[in-house]
Design a protein around this motif. Sequence first.
Motif, PDB file in Angstrom:
ATOM      1  N   ASP A  83      70.625 -35.704  18.582  1.00 47.89           N
ATOM      2  CA  ASP A  83      71.875 -35.081  18.137  1.00 47.89           C
ATOM      3  C   ASP A  83      71.559 -33.911  17.211  1.00 47.89           C
ATOM      4  O   ASP A  83      70.660 -33.997  16.364  1.00 47.89           O
ATOM      5  N   TYR A  84      72.299 -32.821  17.358  1.00 46.43           N
ATOM      6  CA  TYR A  84      72.137 -31.672  16.472  1.00 46.43           C
ATOM      7  C   TYR A  84      73.007 -31.865  15.237  1.00 46.43           C
ATOM      8  O   TYR A  84      74.124 -32.379  15.335  1.00 46.43           O
ATOM      9  N   TYR A  85      72.491 -31.429  14.104  1.00 48.01           N
ATOM     10  CA  TYR A  85      73.267 -31.518  12.875  1.00 48.01           C
ATOM     11  C   TYR A  85      73.014 -30.282  12.020  1.00 48.01           C
ATOM     12  O   TYR A  85      72.046 -29.542  12.219  1.00 48.01           O
ATOM     13  N   SER A  86      73.899 -30.069  11.069  1.00 51.30           N
ATOM     14  CA  SER A  86      73.694 -29.053  10.034  1.00 51.30           C
ATOM     15  C   SER A  86      74.027 -29.700   8.706  1.00 51.30           C
ATOM     16  O   SER A  86      74.862 -30.605   8.636  1.00 51.30           O
ATOM     17  N   ILE A  87      73.372 -29.213   7.662  1.00 54.27           N
ATOM     18  CA  ILE A  87      73.647 -29.746   6.334  1.00 54.27           C
ATOM     19  C   ILE A  87      73.781 -28.601   5.348  1.00 54.27           C
ATOM     20  O   ILE A  87      72.980 -27.660   5.355  1.00 54.27           O
ATOM     21  N   ALA A  88      74.836 -28.656   4.549  1.00 53.94           N
ATOM     22  CA  ALA A  88      75.091 -27.624   3.545  1.00 53.94           C
ATOM     23  C   ALA A  88      74.538 -28.067   2.195  1.00 53.94           C
ATOM     24  O   ALA A  88      74.534 -29.257   1.876  1.00 53.94           O
ATOM     25  N   THR A  89      74.089 -27.124   1.419  1.00 54.86           N
ATOM     26  CA  THR A  89      73.585 -27.424   0.083  1.00 54.86           C
ATOM     27  C   THR A  89      74.716 -27.907  -0.815  1.00 54.86           C
ATOM     28  O   THR A  89      75.885 -27.817  -0.480  1.00 54.86           O
ATOM     29  N   LYS A  90      74.344 -28.402  -1.977  1.00 49.63           N
ATOM     30  CA  LYS A  90      75.325 -28.948  -2.911  1.00 49.63           C
ATOM     31  C   LYS A  90      75.969 -27.870  -3.792  1.00 49.63           C
ATOM     32  O   LYS A  90      76.686 -28.197  -4.736  1.00 49.63           O
ATOM     33  N   ARG A  91      75.738 -26.621  -3.470  1.00 43.85           N
ATOM     34  CA  ARG A  91      76.348 -25.538  -4.266  1.00 43.85           C
ATOM     35  C   ARG A  91      77.868 -25.695  -4.308  1.00 43.85           C
ATOM     36  O   ARG A  91      78.500 -25.479  -5.343  1.00 43.85           O
ATOM     37  N   TRP A  92      78.443 -26.026  -3.154  1.00 44.30           N
ATOM     38  CA  TRP A  92      79.857 -26.407  -3.084  1.00 44.30           C
ATOM     39  C   TRP A  92      79.905 -27.792  -2.452  1.00 44.30           C
ATOM     40  O   TRP A  92      79.464 -27.966  -1.302  1.00 44.30           O
ATOM     41  N   GLY A  93      80.426 -28.773  -3.175  1.00 42.34           N
ATOM     42  CA  GLY A  93      80.501 -30.120  -2.649  1.00 42.34           C
ATOM     43  C   GLY A  93      81.539 -30.236  -1.542  1.00 42.34           C
ATOM     44  O   GLY A  93      82.340 -29.333  -1.302  1.00 42.34           O
ATOM     45  N   THR A  94      81.528 -31.377  -0.859  1.00 43.01           N
ATOM     46  CA  THR A  94      82.451 -31.608   0.251  1.00 43.01           C
ATOM     47  C   THR A  94      83.897 -31.478  -0.197  1.00 43.01           C
ATOM     48  O   THR A  94      84.715 -30.794   0.442  1.00 43.01           O
ATOM     49  N   ASP A  95      84.237 -32.148  -1.298  1.00 43.86           N
ATOM     50  CA  ASP A  95      85.618 -32.090  -1.787  1.00 43.86           C
ATOM     51  C   ASP A  95      85.979 -30.682  -2.254  1.00 43.86           C
ATOM     52  O   ASP A  95      87.115 -30.230  -2.066  1.00 43.86           O
ATOM     53  N   ASP A  96      85.013 -29.991  -2.865  1.00 40.63           N
ATOM     54  CA  ASP A  96      85.266 -28.617  -3.309  1.00 40.63           C
ATOM     55  C   ASP A  96      85.589 -27.721  -2.119  1.00 40.63           C
ATOM     56  O   ASP A  96      86.559 -26.956  -2.147  1.00 40.63           O
ATOM     57  N   MET A  97      84.776 -27.824  -1.052  1.00 42.21           N
ATOM     58  CA  MET A  97      84.992 -26.952   0.089  1.00 42.21           C
ATOM     59  C   MET A  97      86.276 -27.305   0.822  1.00 42.21           C
ATOM     60  O   MET A  97      86.977 -26.420   1.326  1.00 42.21           O
TER      61      MET A  97
END
Length: 263
Positions: A83-97
Amino acid sequence: MLGCFEELGQLVSGVATGGSTTTLIDSGLKGRDDDWLRGTAFLTYDAGGAGAAPEGQFSEVTSYARATGTLTTTWTVAPASGDYYSIATKRWGTDDMRQIVNRALVRLGDIPKVDVSLTTAASQSEYTLPAGHKTRVRRVYYQSSTATDNERPFEMTDWYVENDILIFRRQPISCKVLRIVSMGPHARLNVYGDALDPSVHINRIVAEAAYTALRWEMRSTEGEDRSQIQALNDAAEYRDAMRKAYPLGDPGTPFKPLLHPKR
């Protein structure tokens, strides 16, 4: 959110080597323990090629173990090897984004919204408008064909709205699906199953959200870093370009003859 993180340069992509409903594993993922804490993981492609879950889902990362390449996450179905995935850094959290994207949707203003839940019936000229379409109705059509690839909508002009009721001055043809276009705010996007309205181009909301994210960050840090200011200016330029490329116009109401009384 995925597009916004990508526009902001915050994404790393990879291929899963396994996982469970509470983990995503990539034995080749780099970083120190808990480097990805409070980041956001996205399952972007199902290895089976059928678009099955968890493709399209996202999850906050609550921990990361480098030794095994294990991200602690939450999925409805376990990620599979390949499975392909992407991961974002914690610069902006999930709730923030999530909040940033919804704030950007508010900034869009009212958008054209379409409803096709009503069907005309014999001896009926009044229809209760569906929730979200009770004000600012702009256009009414009926589907003149049942072909899904060419419904051939026919515009109707002999209607008006009174107390949340759509009223036709003349009895419409029965058994026709009504296509009602109204203006209103975009619904909030909170979970992966929430869809962007078709009237909003993805590039438009990505540009709006990226600008909002950088603007919020600058306000919260009270920084005057030149690179931060330049990034905000670049985002504003891209946002303005996308506004011109993908406008959200109000279609207005059609011409209606003044000689016909309401009833």
